[in-house]
Design an enzyme around this catalytic site. Sequence first.
Site, mmCIF file in Angstrom:
data_model
loop_
_atom_site.group_PDB
_atom_site.id
_atom_site.type_symbol
_atom_site.label_atom_id
_atom_site.label_comp_id
_atom_site.label_asym_id
_atom_site.label_seq_id
_atom_site.Cartn_x
_atom_site.Cartn_y
_atom_site.Cartn_z
ATOM 1 C CE LYS A 121 -88.416 -32.650 -10.368
ATOM 2 N NZ LYS A 121 -87.735 -32.355 -11.647
ATOM 3 C CG ASP A 139 -84.227 -28.319 -8.855
ATOM 4 O OD1 ASP A 139 -83.249 -28.296 -8.068
ATOM 5 O OD2 ASP A 139 -84.742 -27.279 -9.302
#
Length: 211
Positions: A121, A139
């Site tokens: 991420k 996310d």
Amino acid sequence: MNENERIDNIIKEFDLLYNDAQCSLEYKDPLQLLISTQLAAQCTDARVNMVTETLFQKYKNVFDFAGADIEELEQDIRSTGFYRNKARNIINCCRMLIEKYDGRVPGNMDDLLKLPGVGRKTANLVLGDIFGIPGIVVDTHAKRLANRIGLTQNSDPEKIEYDLMDIIPREYWSKFCHQLVYHGRAVCVARKPQCGICTIKSYCDYYKTLK
């Protein structure tokens, strides 16, 4: 309507609503984004921005963070949660940047993933927003919306990342994930999505279950 048409319609609607969508973390250079994203784990971007407003005045560069007293740094970032692990990772990350990358944030996935505290991420966000290399940032918003809309059936972030890569045009990867965040905050909220005002409800699997 086939899947490609559905995706195209979602993208067009998001472009109308959130054409200027961007990362909500506040930063001035690649290192600040890297650290802010690490702090954002299990923490809101708004809280991180409150912390980094003073943090980046105190620690101005990679050498400041690498040489930080860990207990002091822990207290500086305490309100972001998991502060002990985050402080240790930030210090070790910055030391590795100095030792292996001349103090610079690397611009490729393999090297970013070698840094302490950096997962896919964080790496995808840095690559997309700093280096212009498209990436899917999964996310909490992207995970929730991708499942609700029906863009994936997976719960694992890496599997979701690859699912989205398969259906979203590459040039939209980074922007689309920022748009998911905006939509997740404004309309498709966690506890009670506001389907009545959602302009992509016609393309959403979750909405179909409500009929």
